[in-house]
Scaffold this active site. Structure first.
Site, PDB file in Angstrom:
ATOM      1  N   HIS A  69     -52.428  25.521  11.321  1.00 34.67           N
ATOM      2  CA  HIS A  69     -52.924  24.345  10.561  1.00 34.67           C
ATOM      3  C   HIS A  69     -54.189  24.897   9.965  1.00 34.67           C
ATOM      4  O   HIS A  69     -55.010  25.365  10.671  1.00 34.67           O
ATOM      5  CB  HIS A  69     -53.256  23.295  11.543  1.00 34.67           C
ATOM      6  CG  HIS A  69     -54.066  21.985  10.816  1.00 34.67           C
ATOM      7  ND1 HIS A  69     -53.231  21.396   9.873  1.00 34.67           N
ATOM      8  CD2 HIS A  69     -55.333  21.568  10.930  1.00 34.67           C
ATOM      9  CE1 HIS A  69     -54.089  20.396   9.371  1.00 34.67           C
ATOM     10  NE2 HIS A  69     -55.124  20.635   9.670  1.00 34.67           N
ATOM     11  N   SER A  70     -54.551  24.667   8.651  1.00 36.70           N
ATOM     12  CA  SER A  70     -55.403  25.187   8.189  1.00 36.70           C
ATOM     13  C   SER A  70     -55.719  26.743   8.147  1.00 36.70           C
ATOM     14  O   SER A  70     -54.843  27.363   7.716  1.00 36.70           O
ATOM     15  CB  SER A  70     -56.771  24.398   8.405  1.00 36.70           C
ATOM     16  OG  SER A  70     -57.689  24.267   7.421  1.00 36.70           O
ATOM     17  N   MET A  71     -56.917  26.846   8.794  1.00 37.69           N
ATOM     18  CA  MET A  71     -56.998  28.465   8.755  1.00 37.69           C
ATOM     19  C   MET A  71     -55.972  28.955   9.599  1.00 37.69           C
ATOM     20  O   MET A  71     -55.386  30.116   9.503  1.00 37.69           O
ATOM     21  CB  MET A  71     -58.591  28.827   9.626  1.00 37.69           C
ATOM     22  CG  MET A  71     -58.647  30.022   9.834  1.00 37.69           C
ATOM     23  SD  MET A  71     -60.214  30.815  10.854  1.00 37.69           S
ATOM     24  CE  MET A  71     -59.761  30.228  12.397  1.00 37.69           C
TER      25      MET A  71
ATOM     26  N   ALA B 250     -52.851  28.351   9.629  1.00 32.33           N
ATOM     27  CA  ALA B 250     -51.772  28.548   8.717  1.00 32.33           C
ATOM     28  C   ALA B 250     -51.998  30.155   7.945  1.00 32.33           C
ATOM     29  O   ALA B 250     -50.936  30.839   7.762  1.00 32.33           O
ATOM     30  CB  ALA B 250     -51.453  27.596   7.263  1.00 32.33           C
TER      31      ALA B 250
ATOM     32  N   SER C 103     -49.247  24.305   7.899  1.00 30.33           N
ATOM     33  CA  SER C 103     -49.951  23.064   7.944  1.00 30.33           C
ATOM     34  C   SER C 103     -51.297  22.780   7.260  1.00 30.33           C
ATOM     35  O   SER C 103     -52.184  23.785   7.753  1.00 30.33           O
ATOM     36  CB  SER C 103     -49.727  22.283   9.141  1.00 30.33           C
ATOM     37  OG  SER C 103     -50.564  21.055   9.047  1.00 30.33           O
TER      38      SER C 103
END
Length: 271
Positions: A105-107, A109, A132
């Site tokens: 998720h975020s970083m 990803a 994500s």
């Protein structure tokens, strides 16, 4: 000096690496994929404990713990995506030959993408990559977060609703999380995509439809990074839509695990 709100204590099963935590036993019988969660900037493994509890019946769930937080608080924050990806790649050595799926998720990803590139280069591609809350790595733009002062950095985290507001209001807690938060944002914002072969790994994209940092077209652009299968799902909510959509996201991940397994079975060589 105030006492920060107490954090839950989780039982942990050893993985052999400080980079990985295991909160729950995997499925009691039969082969199962290994699912690895890669947290967001400033995040820790504990955030994914509820996901581990839900998904443990269908996968061996591991969660990354980056340096500079919780039990690794005394270690320097890498501040570099390549260094973090290399550390995770080494930690995943025992699972690289099996059915491996990465969720970031975020970083996380971006890290998942870079680890997947390394796994493919090593000849041990994962069965799937789930990303994500992050735009495609082919879309680069400067957001100038990591040079901000402490108050501005905390205000951003509060705005994105990624951390309990009661914790952010505590000075001691803020002092603990700021080095990791700033270092992680530095890692993301200074990272530059190195051109190379597109992935062969199937990619699934999840995103919050009202995410102020990731537009739906930017999330859809992940399609360009893989020659493998591609799926996309949007969920109500912002950058941390995971908080409100945990059950729906868990179902989506379980569906992806089944789909990746089926794809791997169809592509496996036959006698």
């Amino acid at each position: 000096m105030t006492t920060p709100p107490s954090a839950p204590v989780f039982f942990e099963r050893r993985t052999g690496s400080p980079w990985l935590r295991r909160f729950h036993p995997g499925p009691p019988s039969g082969p199962a994929p290994t699912l690895v969660f890669l947290p967001h900037a400033g995040g820790s493994a504990a955030y994914y404990h509820p996901f581990s509890a839900t998904l443990a019946p269908c996968a061996e769930v591991l969660v990354a713990q980056y340096p500079g937080r919780q039990e690794r608080i005394g270690e320097p924050v890498p501040g570099n995506i390549a260094a973090m990806a290399d550390g995770l790649l080494e930690a995943l050595m025992p699972w690289r030959e099996g059915p491996l799926v990465l969720f970031g998720h975020s970083m996380g990803a971006l890290l998942g993408y870079e680890v997947t590139r390394r796994l493919e280069h090593a000849g041990t591609p994962p069965h799937g990559l789930i990303v994500s809350g992050r735009r495609s790595p082919l879309i680069e733009r400067s957001e100038g977060v990591h040079p901000r002062d402490d108050d501005a950095l905390i205000a951003l985290v509060s705005e994105l609703a990624g951390t309990d507001a009661r914790l952010l209001a505590d000075p001691d807690f803020r002092e603990l999380i700021l080095p990791a938060l700033r270092g992680d944002y530095r890692a993301v914002e200074t990272h530059r995509h190195v051109p190379g072969p597109v992935l062969r790994t199937p990619v699934s994209v999840l995103t919050g439809e009202s995410d102020p940092r990731v537009g739906v077209p930017e999330a859809m652009a992940w399609r360009e990074v893989t020659a493998g299968a591609f799926t996309f799902r949007g969920f109500p909510g912002g950058h941390f839509y995971l908080n409100e959509q945990r059950d729906a996201v868990s179902r989506a991940i379980a569906e992806d695990l089944a789909a990746f397994t089926a794809l791997a079975g169809r592509s496996a060589p036959t006698g």
